[in-house]
Enzyme design. Structure first.
Site, mmCIF file in Angstrom:
data_model
loop_
_atom_site.group_PDB
_atom_site.id
_atom_site.type_symbol
_atom_site.label_atom_id
_atom_site.label_comp_id
_atom_site.label_asym_id
_atom_site.label_seq_id
_atom_site.Cartn_x
_atom_site.Cartn_y
_atom_site.Cartn_z
ATOM 1 N N TYR A 127 -5.062 5.628 0.390
ATOM 2 C CA TYR A 127 -4.670 5.300 -0.978
ATOM 3 C C TYR A 127 -5.735 4.443 -1.644
ATOM 4 C CZ TYR A 127 -3.735 0.504 0.449
ATOM 5 O OH TYR A 127 -3.889 -0.780 0.915
ATOM 6 N N PHE A 182 -7.777 -2.575 -7.183
ATOM 7 C CA PHE A 182 -7.653 -3.812 -6.407
ATOM 8 C C PHE A 182 -7.583 -3.545 -4.899
ATOM 9 C CE2 PHE A 182 -3.355 -2.599 -7.847
ATOM 10 C CZ PHE A 182 -2.712 -2.423 -6.625
ATOM 11 N N ASP A 183 -7.459 -2.277 -4.486
ATOM 12 C CA ASP A 183 -7.352 -2.012 -3.048
ATOM 13 C C ASP A 183 -7.633 -0.542 -2.785
ATOM 14 O OD1 ASP A 183 -6.937 -2.411 -0.388
ATOM 15 O OD2 ASP A 183 -4.743 -2.388 -0.484
ATOM 16 N N ILE A 207 6.189 -2.008 -1.198
ATOM 17 C CA ILE A 207 6.959 -2.117 -2.437
ATOM 18 C C ILE A 207 7.908 -0.921 -2.568
ATOM 19 C CG2 ILE A 207 5.235 -3.518 -3.638
ATOM 20 C CD1 ILE A 207 4.222 -0.977 -4.980
ATOM 21 N N TYR A 259 5.636 -5.385 -7.971
ATOM 22 C CA TYR A 259 5.654 -6.814 -7.619
ATOM 23 C C TYR A 259 6.456 -7.657 -8.603
ATOM 24 C CZ TYR A 259 2.148 -5.575 -4.153
ATOM 25 O OH TYR A 259 1.503 -5.003 -3.078
ATOM 26 N N PHE A 275 -1.306 4.312 -8.295
ATOM 27 C CA PHE A 275 -1.810 4.547 -6.941
ATOM 28 C C PHE A 275 -2.187 6.017 -6.774
ATOM 29 C CE2 PHE A 275 0.542 0.635 -6.062
ATOM 30 C CZ PHE A 275 -0.309 -0.021 -5.181
#
Length: 577
Positions: free
Chosen positions: A53, A63-64, A83, A109, A126
């Site tokens: 992902y 961010f990731d 999540i 979040y 995502f």
């Protein structure tokens, strides 16, 4: 999940809104498939999935990314490890599928965010690829036994509680201390269990050849894992959870042929197709002999044997509606003494399945078999009462075990293919055979005959008026006789149904009213029983059997009234105190 800011990817508001996203569920989660999967299956809650992902904030930077780390990410669906948007979204994906998810704040979040990377109330985007997953099932719905499938099994069938299974296993505590291990396959009946309750519980969810890992809480192994089972060496560790590696090698289906569990069939080898012999099946001959081979055993010894004949019996489509077999067999007691021997390869013993030559229980099992099937059939004494004993000292009231192989059969001509002119004759013949079997005390076989007889005249649209009258009389007679069989067999519900069919044709039939009243009396439906018996008396007030039944009904009502008075008296006395 770990956060990594080494990779950046921008998603503008216009790009997101312009894409073809579809809403999933009712909470605002949206999904766009960018690559189709390779299967139709999707993961279930509890399954451990493996994904790649990358994630970003809507209108912001990435961010990731697991792709940047070259390491797939693993988690269990529905276990609050990620999540909520991930749990809901990835459970809709197929193996190999790639998709983009837009996750609203309340599925991500939320108001708090995940500082410093994810701000409050952030919508997340995502890119996800579902690489694979391992199925994990909560077999007890309380986390007591979790099953992880390591290798998929064959087909779709799974063992039932009565079946005999063959498994391999290795059980150990969480600290890897070995508890028990099967060197080779272990065979046991599921209903009896083996060593740990978890094994019997899990094996009924497995397919042939499946391998699984069981995570077992202490409470599901406490009876077997304690000090008494494995000695003091495990006493201090017996409160640990266990890991069991389990493989289902195969199983043998065990079928209750008779409702009272006194005729049991264990399938040693599955047969072909879906057809079974019916009550008019003809066993065919081959160059090497008959195509029905039956091996008898008694107790743990092979004592009986039916084998093949070198010739076929001439059986017409409907003139001889019974399976004809040629056999040889030897019968021994449990002490090994031969009590009977008949037939040989050159002079086989011939019998008709519905006759008195073989046990009823054996025939009832054979008609459930398929071509090529090999089974072990266990029959209690009441279903083998027609074994002829040739020695006065022999005891035949024990359990008999037959080793049976059905090689081939030819089914009887269906009743709907019988010519009109022959249907009444066939019905009459089957009814007469049913009457003879009833007089011999073979009530189940007799009932089958009556049911077959009725089917011969079930459709009478091609009959003449005279033939319709005769067919109607045959139906009434067969249903009445079948009701008598059902009463003898203790099947009172079916007996009442047979009588109702008669009363639909002849509302004033005293025998039908009488037998239905008997059925209602046995099922304690006293009001219906009284209605029928009073109607029968009004039609034939001098019928002795009906009068006796009426007296029996009145006694039952008195007993029931007395019982009610005692119950209510006890209740009121307790309330008074």
């Amino acid at each position: 999940m770990d956060l990594d800011t080494s990779s950046f990817k921008l998603y503008s508001q216009n790009e997101i809104l312009g894409e073809d996203f579809k809403e999933i569920g009712t909470q605002g989660l949206r999904k766009r498939v960018t690559q189709l999967g390779t299967s139709w299956k999707t993961p279930f809650p509890g399954d451990e999935v493996e994904v790649h992902y990358s994630g970003c904030i809507q209108g912001g930077s990435s961010f990731d990314s697991s792709w940047d780390r070259h390491t797939p990410f693993r988690f269990k669906i529905g276990q609050c490890e990620v999540i909520k948007g991930w749990d809901e979204g990835i459970s809709t994906m197929k193996k190999g599928e790639k998709a983009v998810f837009m996750i609203p704040p309340h599925l991500g979040y939320g108001e708090m965010g995940s500082p410093p990377t994810i701000p409050p109330n952030a919508t997340l985007i995502f890119d996800v690829e579902l690489l694979s997953w391992t199925s994990i099932r909560d077999l007890t719905n309380d986390g007591g036994i979790l099953k992880k499938i390591l290798k998929d099994g064959e087909g779709w069938a799974t063992p039932k509680v009565a079946d005999e299974v063959l498994v391999k296993f290795e059980a150990r505590f969480e600290d890897q201390t070995l508890i028990s291990k099967s060197q080779e396959g272990v065979e046991f009946y599921v209903c009896d269990g083996y060593l740990f309750p978890a094994i019997a519980k899990a094996v009924t969810t497995m397919r042939k050849g499946e391998k699984a890992e069981l995570s077992v809480k202490f409470t599901y192994g406490i009876k077997q894992v304690g000090k008494d089972a494995f000695g003091s060496a495990f006493g201090a560790q017996s409160n640990q959870n266990m890991i069991i590696d389990l493989e289902l090698i195969s199983w043998k289906s065990v079928i209750n042929v008779a409702e009272d569990k006194r005729v049991i069939k264990k399938i040693l080898r599955e047969g072909e197709g879906f057809d079974h012999p019916n009550e008019g099946s003809v066993v065919k001959g081959t160059p090497t002999g008959w195509q029905l081979i039956i091996h008898y055993r008694r107790g743990n010894k092979r004592n009986y044997r039916f084998t093949s004949s070198s010739r076929a019996l001439p059986v017409s489509d409907y003139a001889k509606p019974c399976s004809c077999c040629a056999v040889k067999y030897t019968c021994e007691c449990e002490d090994g003494i031969v009590i009977e021997s008949k037939g040989s390869d050159y002079d086989p013993y011939e019998f008709i399945c519905f006759e008195d030559h073989i046990p009823e229980g054996l025939f009832r099992a054979i008609v459930t078999m398929r071509k090529g099937e090999k089974s072990l059939i266990t029959i209690c004494s009441e279903y083998s009462s027609n074994i002829v004993v040739s020695r006065s000292s022999a005891q035949t009231n024990g359990t008999l075990i037959y080793d049976v192989e059905l090689l081939s059969f030819t089914k009887e001509k269906p009743h709907w293919k019988i010519e009109t002119a022959e249907k009444l004759e066939a019905c009459e013949k089957k009814k007469d055979e049913g009457n003879r079997l009833f007089r011999c005390g073979k009530f189940w076989c007799s009932s089958m005959k009556y049911e077959k007889a009725v089917k011969c005249v079930e459709f009478d649209h091609s009959f003449t008026d005279e033939e319709k009258t005769r067919a109607n009389a045959l139906r009434i007679s067969c249903h009445l006789n079948n009701a008598a069989c059902k009463l003898k067999l203790g099947d009172y519900v079916e007996a009442s149904k047979c009588c109702t069919k008669v009363l639909e044709l002849d509302p004033s039939n005293v025998k039908a009213l009488y037998r239905r009243s008997q059925s209602y009396l046995e099922t304690r439906d006293l009001e219906k029983a009284e209605i029928d018996i009073k109607k029968a008396l009004s039609i034939n007030p001098n019928n002795r059997e009906v009068k006796l039944e009426y007296n029996k009904l009145r006694n039952k009502k008195k007993e029931y009234a007395k019982y009610e008075a005692e119950i209510f008296g006890t209740v009121f006395s307790r309330q008074g105190n």
